[in-house]
Every structure is written in structure tokens, then in C-alpha cells.
Design a protein around this motif. Structure first.
Motif, PDB file in Angstrom:
ATOM      1  N   SER A 114      56.620  81.847  -7.504  1.00  0.00           N
ATOM      2  CA  SER A 114      56.082  82.950  -6.713  1.00  0.00           C
ATOM      3  C   SER A 114      56.722  82.866  -5.314  1.00  0.00           C
ATOM      4  O   SER A 114      57.286  81.641  -5.116  1.00  0.00           O
ATOM      5  N   SER A 115      56.263  83.338  -4.414  1.00  0.00           N
ATOM      6  CA  SER A 115      56.497  83.105  -2.922  1.00  0.00           C
ATOM      7  C   SER A 115      55.594  82.890  -1.958  1.00  0.00           C
ATOM      8  O   SER A 115      54.429  83.489  -2.332  1.00  0.00           O
ATOM      9  N   LYS A 116      55.553  82.154  -1.396  1.00  0.00           N
ATOM     10  CA  LYS A 116      54.370  81.710  -0.090  1.00  0.00           C
ATOM     11  C   LYS A 116      54.204  82.882   0.758  1.00  0.00           C
ATOM     12  O   LYS A 116      55.272  83.403   1.153  1.00  0.00           O
ATOM     13  N   ILE A 117      52.968  83.338   1.010  1.00  0.00           N
ATOM     14  CA  ILE A 117      52.722  84.268   1.970  1.00  0.00           C
ATOM     15  C   ILE A 117      52.791  83.674   3.338  1.00  0.00           C
ATOM     16  O   ILE A 117      51.869  82.829   3.611  1.00  0.00           O
ATOM     17  N   ASP A 118      53.822  83.750   4.051  1.00  0.00           N
ATOM     18  CA  ASP A 118      53.947  83.169   5.332  1.00  0.00           C
ATOM     19  C   ASP A 118      53.735  84.005   6.575  1.00  0.00           C
ATOM     20  O   ASP A 118      53.163  85.133   6.630  1.00  0.00           O
ATOM     21  N   LYS A 119      53.523  83.365   7.804  1.00  0.00           N
ATOM     22  CA  LYS A 119      53.024  84.100   8.780  1.00  0.00           C
ATOM     23  C   LYS A 119      54.029  85.296   9.155  1.00  0.00           C
ATOM     24  O   LYS A 119      53.303  86.426   9.504  1.00  0.00           O
ATOM     25  N   GLU A 120      55.306  85.184   8.881  1.00  0.00           N
ATOM     26  CA  GLU A 120      56.152  86.458   8.963  1.00  0.00           C
ATOM     27  C   GLU A 120      55.563  87.698   8.139  1.00  0.00           C
ATOM     28  O   GLU A 120      55.361  89.112   8.715  1.00  0.00           O
ATOM     29  N   LEU A 121      55.150  87.298   6.744  1.00  0.00           N
ATOM     30  CA  LEU A 121      54.628  88.439   6.063  1.00  0.00           C
ATOM     31  C   LEU A 121      53.461  89.061   6.563  1.00  0.00           C
ATOM     32  O   LEU A 121      52.963  90.192   6.484  1.00  0.00           O
ATOM     33  N   VAL A 122      52.411  87.968   6.924  1.00  0.00           N
ATOM     34  CA  VAL A 122      51.102  88.394   7.484  1.00  0.00           C
ATOM     35  C   VAL A 122      51.304  89.303   8.681  1.00  0.00           C
ATOM     36  O   VAL A 122      50.672  90.388   8.718  1.00  0.00           O
ATOM     37  N   ASN A 123      52.149  88.915   9.619  1.00  0.00           N
ATOM     38  CA  ASN A 123      52.646  89.840  10.685  1.00  0.00           C
ATOM     39  C   ASN A 123      53.012  91.364  10.127  1.00  0.00           C
ATOM     40  O   ASN A 123      52.773  92.308  10.851  1.00  0.00           O
ATOM     41  N   ARG A 124      53.840  91.132   9.231  1.00  0.00           N
ATOM     42  CA  ARG A 124      54.234  92.500   8.778  1.00  0.00           C
ATOM     43  C   ARG A 124      53.223  93.301   8.298  1.00  0.00           C
ATOM     44  O   ARG A 124      53.235  94.535   8.459  1.00  0.00           O
ATOM     45  N   ILE A 125      52.293  92.729   7.462  1.00  0.00           N
ATOM     46  CA  ILE A 125      51.275  93.561   7.059  1.00  0.00           C
ATOM     47  C   ILE A 125      50.402  94.073   8.244  1.00  0.00           C
ATOM     48  O   ILE A 125      49.950  95.281   8.275  1.00  0.00           O
ATOM     49  N   GLU A 126      50.106  93.445   9.165  1.00  0.00           N
ATOM     50  CA  GLU A 126      49.709  93.889  10.455  1.00  0.00           C
ATOM     51  C   GLU A 126      50.240  94.936  11.068  1.00  0.00           C
ATOM     52  O   GLU A 126      49.298  95.874  11.491  1.00  0.00           O
TER      53      GLU A 126
END
Length: 476
Positions: A114-126
Motif C-alpha cells: 500500500s502507500s503511506k499517508i504522507d503530509k502531502e496527502l493530508v494537506n491535499r485532503i485539507e
């Protein structure tokens, strides 16, 4: 967790190990079927895991039922067996680790692909939602994903998606760990404003546990009350019992059959470790857990649309079901479901031990009184503190293994306060008793509020949530 393989296992050939694993698996199943004592079963499971570790050390790959080894892996350093023996073991029924810190999730991401949920993805969700990310995202409690960027692409392009999660109702009482996927799923439903289906796998529990069909269905209804008490929107949520819904939904059953046609017996044996002595109900069950991933399983909600993507928030141990589903999806003309994986909620006695509905002291249950919560935390919560106050003041506590701190990462909303607690406990300024007191002050109102909301959930409300119907969402 399995012991380091002993010399006897170490010198066995891969084929001998393979045969030993198959025989040990049969023994475990017969002990469970014969309702042997917990100690006897645990001991047999431990030996099974140990054999599997030895096999992996010898072959360089996991044991797969019905796939005997052809060529042994090249010789490697003698130290590998011990290293491999410390690997975590995770499947839909067993989660074991030898580390007091719990499962090594970075290794699990690599192993599961699978893929790690990184800061970039969290920021994109925000950015997409315009909302502060949930604490489970901020703190890495939901840590891994499959195709979440695809879901965000769809959302940003005003294309619909829906949520699917579930619960295996094995007992009437749920504990706080069971709430984790539902707390997060409710947040996802709110911020994305999307419909949700919740599968109650009462059929699974009937097949795996010593329950009657009526008991399994009764637990599904009782568990549904706890799930509804999390605050789901009745206009956008459909909760269904497999025992009920599959008999009344041609769309659902058609998808089950399509999935069954495209998954071989060898594949499910390889993925789930089934053997020839497992009931055919167990062998066919994965197709039932896969079916809600496809929108036309719910014609009352999505009509005959087959192209609406699904997002599944779940604990990482459920991933094997959806690896299978994602493999089948393109072959039957459906989009692959996307996933968000959570870490495991630790037992009170520490991350190496397992929570159990049969052990009331292994977790905080949703039925516990304020006094019971206080007693359990004070008496049973595994501590990262030192043996004496003097030592603790001098050397500080270990938040990585302290269960009270772990629980606060799940339930304390304030990031700054959590970080201050971490600093104070690590430095020795805060004692274990003070840390436990903080957790008790967080858990008591949280459980009391949940109990108050659950009291308001009548049988009529449950029936409404569980009635197949059109949800207030337009899929034109």
C-alpha cells in the motif's frame, strides 16, 4: 508472537516445513472446533506462527496453502531466521507482534504494497474539504492508503463517490477500539457529504464463531445501535445485515456471484490460509465482503450505476479482502475500491496483547461505568513508567509503550496538550498516576456521552437505518 524457531525447525527442509505448517493448521482448527482451552489453542497458534516464520526464513517468501515449495531460497546469513522470527503477523483474524511498541507499520506498508499517508496527502485532503484534518490523520492513526488521490481527483471534479465500512458483530458489547473506524468514517461523511453503506457481517460470525443465526443477527442489531450513536446522518447512511439484505437484493447477490466466478479456490487459500477442512461457507465469504465495494450492489441508492467509486476506511487487517476485490474489479468491469487503513487499537495490557470481548479487563467497553473505567485504567493500563518515583523523575517515562499515552493519541483532540503530556512524561515531570488520571478524565465523559446517545437509539430508528431505501443524494 512465535518464538524464535528452534534448531529442529531450523534444519528441516522447506517441504518438511510446508507439510508441518499444513498439519499444524489442521490441529489449530480442530482445537478451535473442539472448544479446547484458550491456553492449548494459543500454544498451537504460537507453534503455527513459528513454523511459518521458519518457512519464510528458508524460502524468502510467505507460506501459501496448497503451493508447496519448488526451489529453496539461496543460502543466507544464519542470523536471518531470528530476524524474520520477529516479523509481525497480521491477517483478518490474527494480529500478533513481539514488540511493546506494537506493529511496525512501515514494514507492513511494504509487505502489503500500500502507500503511506504522507503530509502531502493530508494537506491535499485539507484543501479539498476546507476542513482541518481529523486527528486520526494528523497523528498517523490512519497511516496507509490505496488510491486516495483518485478519490480526491473525483471529488475535485464534482464526480461522486461513496463510503463503505463494516463490523463483524461477534458479541453484544463493543469496546472503544471498535469505534475507531466509525468515528473516522463519520468525519469523512461530514466533510465530503457523501452516502455511506455499513455492512454487518453476521453471516461471517455465524460461520467462524459458535453462534446461532439468531444470536449473530441479534448482535448485529445491538452493534448497529452503538454505530448509530456515533452520529451518522440517517438520510445518507444505509446499515445492512448480510443475513437480511442478501436475500432481498438481486444486485448484491449478482455481484457476489460475479466475484465468486473470478476468484479460484487456490487464490482464497493463498490469501486467507483456508484449508480443505474449512467449511465452504468460509471459502465463499470473501466475495460477500467484497460486493459492497461496487455501487450496483445497492440499486435503491445508486440505481444501475456501476462506475461510482468506493472508499473503504478500515483497519489494515481487513486489507486482504480488498486486495482480492481490487484484483477482481477490472475483470468484471467495475472501478477498484480505494482504501484508508488504520493502525490497531492496543489492549490495556500492552500492544503485544490482544483485546478480547471475553476478557473485560483487556479494554474499555462502551457499557463501562465511570468507576469501571477508572479502575481498569489504574489497575490494567500498561505503563511506560519507571520502577520507582526517583528513577522516573531522573530518567522519564516511555510514551512509545505506555498504553495510557497511546489511548490519548486516539481520543484527546488538543494537539498542543498531547505534545505537552508527551514532553512532561518523557522528561519525568509527569508521573504514571498523573498520566492515567488525564486519560480517565478524557474517557469518562466520552463513554458517558456515547451511552446517552445510544439510549436514544430506538428499535424503530435501527429499522429505518437498516431499511433499503433511496438516500438523499442525487446520482444523476
Amino acid at each position: 508472537m512465535a518464538d524464535v524457531p528452534n534448531g529442529e525447525q531450523g534444519c528441516a527442509s522447506p517441504l518438511e516445513l510446508f507439510n508441518s505448517i499444513a498439519a499444524q493448521g489442521e490441529l489449530v482448527r480442530s482445537l478451535k472446533a473442539g472448544k479446547a482451552s484458550k491456553d492449548e489453542i494459543d500454544s498451537a497458534v504460537k507453534m503455527l506462527l513459528s513454523l511459518k516464520m521458519s518457512y519464510k526464513a528458508a524460502m524468502g517468501e510467505d507460506y501459501k496453502a496448497n503451493c508447496p515449495p519448488e526451489n529453496p531460497a539461496p543460502e543466507s546469513d544464519s542470523g536471518l531466521g531470528a530476524a524474520e522470527a520477529e516479523e509481525d503477523f497480521v491477517d483478518p483474524w490474527t494480529v500478533q507482534t513481539s514488540s511493546a511498541k506494537g506493529i511496525d507499520y512501515d514494514k507492513l506498508i511494504v509487505r502489503f504494497g500500500s502507500s503511506k499517508i504522507d503530509k502531502e496527502l493530508v494537506n491535499r485532503i485539507e484543501r479539498a474539504t476546507g476542513q482541518k484534518p481529523h486527528r486520526f490523520l494528523r497523528r498517523g492513526i490512519f497511516f496507509s492508503h490505496r488510491d486516495m488521490n483518485q478519490i480526491l481527483d473525483a471529488y475535485e471534479n464534482k464526480k461522486p463517490f461513496y463510503l463503505y465500512t463494516g463490523r463483524g458483530p461477534s458479541s453484544e458489547a463493543m469496546h472503544v477500539g471498535h469505534l475507531i473506524p466509525f468515528i473516522f468514517t463519520k468525519w469523512l461523511q461530514d466533510v465530503f457529504n457523501v452516502p455511506l453503506v455499513i455492512q454487518m457481517t453476521d453471516d461471517e460470525k455465524y460461520l467462524w464463531k459458535d453462534l446461532t443465526l439468531d444470536q449473530a443477527y441479534g448482535y448485529a442489531v445491538e452493534n448497529a445501535k452503538d454505530i448509530i450513536a456515533c452520529g451518522f446522518d440517517i438520510n445518507k447512511t444505509f446499515i445492512f445485515s448480510d443475513l437480511d439484505y442478501m436475500g432481498m437484493s438481486p444486485g448484491f447477490y449478482k455481484n457476489v456471484v460475479k466475484i465468486q466466478k473470478h476468484v479460484t479456490f487456490n487464490q482464497v487459500k493463498g490469501i486467507f490460509g483456508f484449508t480443505d477442512s474449512d467449511s465452504i461457507g468460509k471459502i465463499s465469504f470473501p466475495a460477500i465482503q467484497a460486493a459492497p465495494s461496487f455501487s450496483n450492489s445497492f440499486p435503491q441508492i445508486f440505481r444501475d450505476k456501476t462506475d461510482i467509486q468506493c472508499l473503504i476506511p478500515c483497519a489494515i487487517d481487513q486489507d486482504p479482502y480488498f486486495r482480492m476485490t481490487r484484483d477482481v474489479a477490472p475483470r468484471i468491469g467495475y472501478p477498484k475500491p480505494a482504501l484508508l487503513h488504520s493502525t490497531f487499537f492496543p489492549a490495556l495490557q500492552g500492544a503485544q496483547t490482544k483485546m478480547s470481548a471475553s476478557d473485560p479487563n483487556s479494554s474499555i467497553f462502551l457499557t463501562d461505568t465511570a468507576k469501571q473505567i477508572k479502575t481498569k485504567v489504574n489497575k490494567h493500563a500498561f505503563s511506560g513508567g519507571r520502577d520507582t518515583v526517583e528513577e522516573h523523575r531522573q530518567f522519564g517515562g516511555n510514551c512509545d509503550v505506555d498504553v495510557s499515552f497511546m489511548y490519548l493519541t486516539f481520543f484527546l483532540e488538543d494537539d498542543d496538550k498531547l505534545e505537552q503530556i508527551r514532553k512532561d512524561y518523557t522528561s519525568g515531570d509527569m508521573l504514571t498516576g498523573e498520566l492515567k488520571k488525564t486519560l480517565i478524565e478524557v474517557l469518562q465523559p466520552l463513554i458517558a456521552e456515547h451511552q446517552a446517545r445510544r439510549k436514544e437509539v430506538t428499535d424503530e430508528i435501527v429499522k429505518e437505518f437498516m431499511t433499503p431505501r433511496k438516500l438523499s443524494y442525487d446520482f444523476q
